[in-house]
Motif scaffolding. Structure first.
Motif, PDB file in Angstrom:
ATOM      1  N   UNK A   1       0.843  -1.201   0.000  1.00  0.00           N
ATOM      2  CA  UNK A   1       0.000   0.000   0.000  1.00  0.00           C
ATOM      3  C   UNK A   1       0.876   1.247   0.000  1.00  0.00           C
ATOM      4  N   UNK A   2       1.801   1.311   0.948  1.00  0.00           N
ATOM      5  CA  UNK A   2       2.648   2.496   1.103  1.00  0.00           C
ATOM      6  C   UNK A   2       4.063   2.310   0.563  1.00  0.00           C
ATOM      7  N   UNK A   3       4.493   1.084   0.375  1.00  0.00           N
ATOM      8  CA  UNK A   3       5.833   0.855  -0.145  1.00  0.00           C
ATOM      9  C   UNK A   3       5.883  -0.470  -0.888  1.00  0.00           C
ATOM     10  N   UNK A   4       6.839  -0.563  -1.793  1.00  0.00           N
ATOM     11  CA  UNK A   4       7.031  -1.748  -2.627  1.00  0.00           C
ATOM     12  C   UNK A   4       8.485  -2.175  -2.493  1.00  0.00           C
ATOM     13  N   UNK A   5       8.720  -3.346  -1.918  1.00  0.00           N
ATOM     14  CA  UNK A   5      10.085  -3.806  -1.676  1.00  0.00           C
ATOM     15  C   UNK A   5      10.782  -4.296  -2.949  1.00  0.00           C
ATOM     16  N   UNK A   6      10.085  -4.243  -4.074  1.00  0.00           N
ATOM     17  CA  UNK A   6      10.744  -4.526  -5.351  1.00  0.00           C
ATOM     18  C   UNK A   6      11.845  -3.513  -5.607  1.00  0.00           C
TER      19      UNK A   6
ATOM     20  N   UNK B   1      16.357   2.291   3.388  1.00  0.00           N
ATOM     21  CA  UNK B   1      15.640   3.496   2.965  1.00  0.00           C
ATOM     22  C   UNK B   1      14.216   3.520   3.533  1.00  0.00           C
ATOM     23  N   UNK B   2      13.584   2.358   3.622  1.00  0.00           N
ATOM     24  CA  UNK B   2      12.237   2.293   4.182  1.00  0.00           C
ATOM     25  C   UNK B   2      12.244   2.751   5.636  1.00  0.00           C
TER      26      UNK B   2
ATOM     27  N   UNK C   1       9.791  -1.090 -13.108  1.00  0.00           N
ATOM     28  CA  UNK C   1       9.283  -2.352 -12.566  1.00  0.00           C
ATOM     29  C   UNK C   1       8.344  -3.022 -13.575  1.00  0.00           C
ATOM     30  N   UNK C   2       7.472  -2.224 -14.182  1.00  0.00           N
ATOM     31  CA  UNK C   2       6.519  -2.757 -15.158  1.00  0.00           C
ATOM     32  C   UNK C   2       7.244  -3.338 -16.368  1.00  0.00           C
ATOM     33  N   UNK C   3       8.266  -2.630 -16.853  1.00  0.00           N
ATOM     34  CA  UNK C   3       9.043  -3.106 -18.000  1.00  0.00           C
ATOM     35  C   UNK C   3       9.739  -4.425 -17.657  1.00  0.00           C
ATOM     36  N   UNK C   4      10.336  -4.479 -16.453  1.00  0.00           N
ATOM     37  CA  UNK C   4      11.050  -5.688 -16.027  1.00  0.00           C
ATOM     38  C   UNK C   4      10.117  -6.899 -15.987  1.00  0.00           C
ATOM     39  N   UNK C   5       8.961  -6.741 -15.323  1.00  0.00           N
ATOM     40  CA  UNK C   5       8.065  -7.885 -15.171  1.00  0.00           C
ATOM     41  C   UNK C   5       7.413  -8.275 -16.494  1.00  0.00           C
ATOM     42  N   UNK C   6       7.216  -7.308 -17.371  1.00  0.00           N
ATOM     43  CA  UNK C   6       6.677  -7.623 -18.686  1.00  0.00           C
ATOM     44  C   UNK C   6       7.668  -8.486 -19.479  1.00  0.00           C
ATOM     45  N   UNK C   7       8.953  -8.097 -19.433  1.00  0.00           N
ATOM     46  CA  UNK C   7       9.982  -8.875 -20.122  1.00  0.00           C
ATOM     47  C   UNK C   7      10.157 -10.257 -19.493  1.00  0.00           C
ATOM     48  N   UNK C   8      10.089 -10.310 -18.153  1.00  0.00           N
ATOM     49  CA  UNK C   8      10.231 -11.587 -17.454  1.00  0.00           C
ATOM     50  C   UNK C   8       9.074 -12.520 -17.784  1.00  0.00           C
ATOM     51  N   UNK C   9       7.866 -11.977 -17.817  1.00  0.00           N
ATOM     52  CA  UNK C   9       6.694 -12.785 -18.135  1.00  0.00           C
ATOM     53  C   UNK C   9       6.785 -13.334 -19.559  1.00  0.00           C
ATOM     54  N   UNK C  10       7.247 -12.499 -20.470  1.00  0.00           N
ATOM     55  CA  UNK C  10       7.405 -12.927 -21.859  1.00  0.00           C
ATOM     56  C   UNK C  10       8.427 -14.061 -21.982  1.00  0.00           C
TER      57      UNK C  10
END
Length: 369
Positions: free
Chosen positions: A55-60, A66-67, A181-190
């Motif tokens: 919700x408030x942070x993404x550990x990806x 830093x958190x 992050x979106x680009x990374x997971x899109x490439x990984x999924x492909x």
């Protein structure tokens, strides 16, 4: 090391064994059922925040140090926003089994760095288990003389509206991280789909090549050169205690003040609602960093909208009597962006070409899906 091997009290002892009090108001910190604090001549300020993973942070893309730093600074910022001085802090954690002792030590190292910067004592907290990831709850305690406390309800007609630092950079940093992050997971999924097909086809040569590509992708680091400031603003939150010090040195006592956590538009409307007044701010006066403007253009976003509604800047927005105009103009990193009006005139943003628009509160809403 698994947390269960230490247990709750063993973990607390490991994290806090070398913490010593810096403030005279801290009579006793970690180690008993309660911390003991003493404030004989001042008012006590208390603020609390809870941060939930997902919700408030993404550990990806947010590391634990830093958190911890950000969690502490967000609460310290609230004390400064009341024109107070932060003194003590408590830390409560809910941890799932995927976190190790070393992970929690990293989180605490960030908390302690933030506290050391502003002379804040860590005096207690709690730890428990979680089935849904990580939750961090911080309570910060501060002090201020009764006559020095600044509330949201003190703004008056013709007061000047000021903001520290610059706006929108933290939001653009978040957009940058989410994009990568979106680009990374899109490439990984492909790649995973291609690997599954190669396995089904029994194509060992192609399978070996695809697995090598996946290994390379997992070690890929995005190139953030030229965008370092945006990442810093998102990942390394800074409370503006330096601005509070400058105001005190200049003999300026704000009439109303908030920190910009949910977006400037939202904070200004809070001040206006509680002060029963309106406001008029000018687009051309909004402080926006060059990297913020470039990133907004790259992502085809309106930079003014980002500056007004992005949130997580943790700058201070405050109002001062018009008689303090020259004092305010002499302060570094403080910007005059508008003035307070009568309530009937509403909340107005004046664009660069002189058009007037209603200032809408479109910032962060923690309870919105």
């Amino acid at each position: 090391m698994e947390i269960a091997s230490l247990g709750e009290f063993g973990l607390i002892d490991r994290l806090t064994k070398d913490i010593s009090a810096k403030n005279g108001s801290t009579l006793y910190g970690v180690g008993d059922d309660c911390a003991v604090l003493h404030y004989p001549d001042t008012e006590v300020l208390v603020t609390t925040d809870m941060l939930m993973e997902g919700v408030h942070f993404d550990l990806t893309y947010t590391d634990l140090q830093h958190l911890g730093y950000k969690a502490a600074m967000a609460n310290i910022s609230d004390i400064f926003a009341m024109n107070g001085t932060p003194r003590q802090l408590t830390v409560s954690l809910a941890l799932s089994k995927r976190f190790t002792v070393e992970d929690v030590e990293q989180l605490y190292s960030g908390l302690r760095l933030a506290c050391e910067k502003w002379g804040v004592d860590i005096v207690g907290g709690d730890t428990t288990s979680s089935y849904t990831g990580l939750a961090v709850s911080i309570t910060c305690i501060g002090e201020a003389r009764r006559e020095d406390i600044v509330y949201r309800n003190g703004a008056r007609v013709n007061d000047l509206i000021c903001v520290s630092g610059d706006l929108g950079a933290a939001y653009m940093g978040l957009q940058l991280l989410e994009r990568e992050k979106s680009v990374f997971y899109s490439q990984l999924d492909d790649l995973n789909k291609k690997i599954a097909k190669a396995k089904a086809d029994g194509d060992d040569t192609r399978l070996k090549s695809l697995n090598a590509q996946r290994s390379t992708l997992n070690n890929f680091q995005p190139d953030f050169s030229g965008k370092e400031y945006l990442l810093q603003r998102q990942l390394q939150t800074e409370a503006r205690g330096d601005i509070i010090a400058k105001l005190r040195e200049a003999g300026i006592r704000p009439t109303a003040m908030m920190d910009v956590s949910d977006g400037l538009s939202s904070e200004l409307r809070h001040i206006c609602k509680q002060s029963h007044c309106g406001c008029r701010i000018f687009e051309k006066e909004l402080p926006i960093d060059y990297q913020t403007a470039i990133m907004a253009e790259e992502m085809e976003m309106n930079v003014t909208t980002c500056a007004l509604n992005g949130g997580e800047d943790y700058e201070l927005v405050f109002t001062v009597p018009i008689g303090d105009l020259e004092k305010v103009k002499a302060l570094d990193d403080v910007h005059l962006i508008g003035h307070i009006t009568e309530e009937k005139f509403g909340h107005i943003l004046v664009s660069r070409d002189g058009q007037e628009f209603e200032l809408k509160a479109q910032g962060w809403n923690a309870l919105k899906d």
